[in-house]
Design an enzyme around this catalytic site. Structure first.
Site, short mmCIF file in Angstrom:
data_model
loop_
_atom_site.label_atom_id
_atom_site.label_comp_id
_atom_site.label_asym_id
_atom_site.label_seq_id
_atom_site.Cartn_x
_atom_site.Cartn_y
_atom_site.Cartn_z
N ASP A 182 -9.48 -6.20 -4.36
CA ASP A 182 -8.96 -5.22 -3.92
C ASP A 182 -8.98 -3.92 -4.97
O ASP A 182 -8.68 -3.43 -5.53
CB ASP A 182 -7.07 -4.53 -3.72
CG ASP A 182 -6.61 -3.42 -3.35
OD1 ASP A 182 -7.46 -2.74 -2.88
OD2 ASP A 182 -5.53 -3.47 -3.04
N ARG A 192 -11.75 6.31 10.33
CA ARG A 192 -10.98 5.00 10.35
C ARG A 192 -11.91 4.07 9.46
O ARG A 192 -11.99 3.08 8.16
CB ARG A 192 -10.57 4.19 12.04
CG ARG A 192 -9.72 3.14 11.67
CD ARG A 192 -9.10 2.95 10.86
NE ARG A 192 -8.61 1.75 11.16
CZ ARG A 192 -7.36 1.25 10.81
NH1 ARG A 192 -6.75 2.20 10.03
NH2 ARG A 192 -7.10 -0.02 11.29
N HIS A 207 -8.08 -4.59 -0.81
CA HIS A 207 -6.56 -4.58 0.24
C HIS A 207 -5.81 -4.73 1.15
O HIS A 207 -5.04 -5.37 0.95
CB HIS A 207 -7.35 -3.08 0.57
CG HIS A 207 -5.60 -2.08 0.31
ND1 HIS A 207 -4.89 -2.16 -1.10
CD2 HIS A 207 -4.78 -1.30 1.57
CE1 HIS A 207 -4.14 -1.31 -0.80
NE2 HIS A 207 -3.73 -1.07 0.74
N ASP A 208 -6.82 -5.10 1.87
CA ASP A 208 -6.52 -6.15 3.57
C ASP A 208 -5.76 -7.35 2.92
O ASP A 208 -4.22 -7.71 3.49
CB ASP A 208 -7.51 -6.35 4.55
CG ASP A 208 -7.39 -5.32 4.96
OD1 ASP A 208 -6.17 -4.35 5.49
OD2 ASP A 208 -8.85 -4.85 6.57
N SER A 224 1.34 -1.57 0.30
CA SER A 224 0.13 0.40 0.42
C SER A 224 0.63 1.21 0.22
O SER A 224 1.70 1.40 -1.09
CB SER A 224 -0.64 -0.42 1.51
OG SER A 224 -2.14 0.96 0.97
#
Lengths: 381, 209
Positions: A315, A218, A348-349, A148
């Site tokens: 992602d 967040r 994405h994680d 990232s």
């Protein structure tokens, strides 16, 4: 076997840092951890670059017994094998985990920096990490590795210090943010800055923190790290109370999960709101091709590192398409590059999670990096 | 990798290797575990890339030390990744018959490479013909060991079919080798390739205007 806790160290840098924004930091500190042993010719060092909310504690366990954020991939016998490599990870400048940042005291005013901390960019991070490289006596990194935002720093390193980077591993990254990426960042910033407890960024001096805003930021960020499929599988439309209440309390499990993530970040993890603003700005500004007439191939022309680029199918924050742009620019330069597009539902994680293809590629590539060390292949380019 | 000795390779790869000019730039489509490219790097000092869709082979190719791009040949990625004439040779072994549009892929290969080397199984071989004519069933052989319903080979063709396609596209056959499943060539194959040859190796290029 209980692993020995890793102890962070602090580098004091007295050489002024002239930042991209025009500001100068006369003095700063970088907190970092190391794992494994530096070999005799200092050829086995790897720098890990962290993502938005990451820090220097990347592997092993800390004094509180907490494992590092990438411990699954870094350690003895793991893809980044600390029996072979000397692994370094520092908290980015502007961070809130020990490196100089908005929560530090501004020596000029004697007050907490807060909103006065200069805007940092990827290039500033790389320049500050280059001081750490020199301090550790490393002429050239065996590899730079990051996911990232960390992957973006790896790209910046390969462009700005080509002779200092032997291998560059760029995971789930992009050559620049899209309008949509910037838009998400802007909503996150507005959430923080419109919190009444923000106090124009001087919340520490006001004895408070913009918890609500930070938690909202967040929650939004977290959404962009997950995929629709993964959320569907994990939560679906599952209800928290078993039946609909027809009110504005938490009805669905996914709401509960997101609120928990936001709350945890803003309170338990005590993340600094000004750092969050800074990190999102650094992401927005990242665009190494801009100074090469927006030609990424030209930007990467000077890079001499060998590359591994990895993306994940689900992602959508930095989609495989964005990695294709990086691969294409490297191919334009006839660079040594391998690319893997890993099938994963974790969005994405995924770059932090176990996955056989990802781990296989990562391990095989790092083995190549290690093989060069043992055969005495050129350690300088 | 330089520290490894030359690995033994199939006769098909040896034939391909004979057609490759030393120090050339090579792209290997469907490169598998990277064996051919590794061999060409060692024996002909070529440089270049492999492309592979399978995750396990992707890992094996990285282990072998080649540059490998994980990619689906059906996605029409070649013109995106590579400029015209980027390679001296674009190689594709035993993959023409598994792609969705072999004709379009052939165009892409000859756009980014000066020459292409292609190998594929011959559906015109007498054993194929015999199984279809005498048994009335889709052929299953050593080179094509699948059932009709689970075969990845969706675009099988004969040598004649392939050469017709080349002709219609203005593609010139520079060299051709015809072998059996043991990769040997006999007089019969040279006289009646479309009947007796099991695997064909073609080196093709665009006809000069």
């Amino acid at each position: 076997m209980i692993p020995t806790p890793t102890t962070p160290q602090i580098l004091q840098v007295d050489k002024p840092l002239h930042m991209v924004s025009g500001a100068t930091l006369p003095h700063y500190e970088l907190i970092y951890e190391t794992y494994g042993e530096l070999n005799a010719d200092a050829s086995n060092a790897i720098l890990i670059c962290h993502a938005l909310s990451g820090d220097h504690h990347v592997a092993g366990v800390d004094a509180d017994g907490k494992p590092g954020w990438w411990d699954g991939y870094i350690g003895p016998g793991k893809p980044i094998d600390t029996d072979k490599f000397f692994v370094v990870c520092s908290n980015n400048l502007g961070g809130c985990r020990g490196s100089t940042g908005p929560t530090s005291i501004n020596p000029e005013t004697g007050r907490v920096y807060g909103p006065d901390f200069p805007i940092v960019t990827c290039r500033d991070w790389v320049n500050s990490q280059n001081e750490l490289r020199q301090h550790l006596g490393i002429e050239q990194w065996a590899a730079l590795v990051g996911g990232s935002m960390g992957g973006m720093q790896v790209l910046q390193w390969a462009i700005d210090y080509p002779e200092k980077v032997r291998h560059a591993v760029v995971i789930a990254a992009a050559p620049k943010l899209s309008a949509q990426n910037i838009a998400f960042n802007e909503v996150a910033r507005r959430a923080i800055m419109s919190d009444p407890d923000f106090h124009d960024g001087r919340f520490i001096e006001a004895g408070t923190t913009p918890k609500q805003g930070l938690a909202l930021a967040r929650m939004l960020g977290h959404l962009t790290y997950l995929s629709d499929d993964m959320m569907g599988n994990k939560f679906g439309r599952e209800l928290r109370e078993g039946k609909l209440q027809y009110n504005y309390e938490v009805e669905f499990q996914v709401e509960s999960y997101l609120r928990y993530q936001g709350e945890k970040f803003a309170t338990k993890q005590n993340f600094d709101a000004n750092t969050y603003l800074l990190m999102t700005k650094a992401l927005d500004y990242f665009d190494p091709a801009a100074e090469y007439d927006h030609d990424l191939s030209a930007a990467l022309a000077k890079a001499t590192a060998k590359f591994l680029v990895v993306s994940f199918t689900s992602d959508w924050r930095f989609s495989p398409q964005r990695s294709h742009e990086i691969v294409k620019a490297l191919l334009d330069n006839d660079a040594d590059v391998s690319y893997a597009e890993v099938t994963s539902e974790h969005g994405h994680d995924a770059f932090l999670l176990p996955n056989a293809h990802y781990e296989g590629v990562f391990r095989a590539y790092m083995q190549r990096v290690a093989d060069e060390l043992s055969t005495g292949s050129p350690t300088t380019l | 990798m330089s520290q490894k000795s030359l690995t033994p390779i199939s006769p098909e790869f040896t034939l391909i290797s004979d057609w490759i000019t030393p120090n050339s730039r090579v792209l290997d489509l469907g490169c598998g575990d990277g064996k051919l490219l590794t061999h060409l790097m060692q024996s002909k000092q070529v440089s270049g890339y492999g492309m592979e869709i399978d995750a396990q082979k992707n890992i094996a190719a990285i282990q072998a030390g080649i540059n490998v791009i994980h990619s689906n040949l059906d996605n029409h990625d070649l013109p995106h990744y590579f400029d015209a004439d980027s390679f001296d040779f674009v190689i594709m072994t035993q993959a023409l018959q598994v792609v969705k549009r072999p004709d379009e892929l052939l165009d892409d290969m000859l756009a980014i490479g000066k020459q292409s080397i292609i190998t594929f199984p011959n559906f015109g071989h007498w054993r194929m013909r015999a199984q279809l004519v005498l048994k009335g069933r889709m052929p299953e052989t050593e080179t094509l060991p699948y059932h009709w319903y689970d075969t990845p080979n969706i675009h099988l063709c004969t040598f004649n079919d392939f050469e017709d396609l080349c002709e219609s596209k203005g593609i010139e056959v520079v060299e051709r080798a015809v072998v059996n499943s043991e990769h040997r060539s006999t007089l019969g194959m040279r006289l009646l390739p479309n009947l007796l040859g099991e695997i064909a190796l073609y080196k093709v290029q665009k006809k000069r205007a």
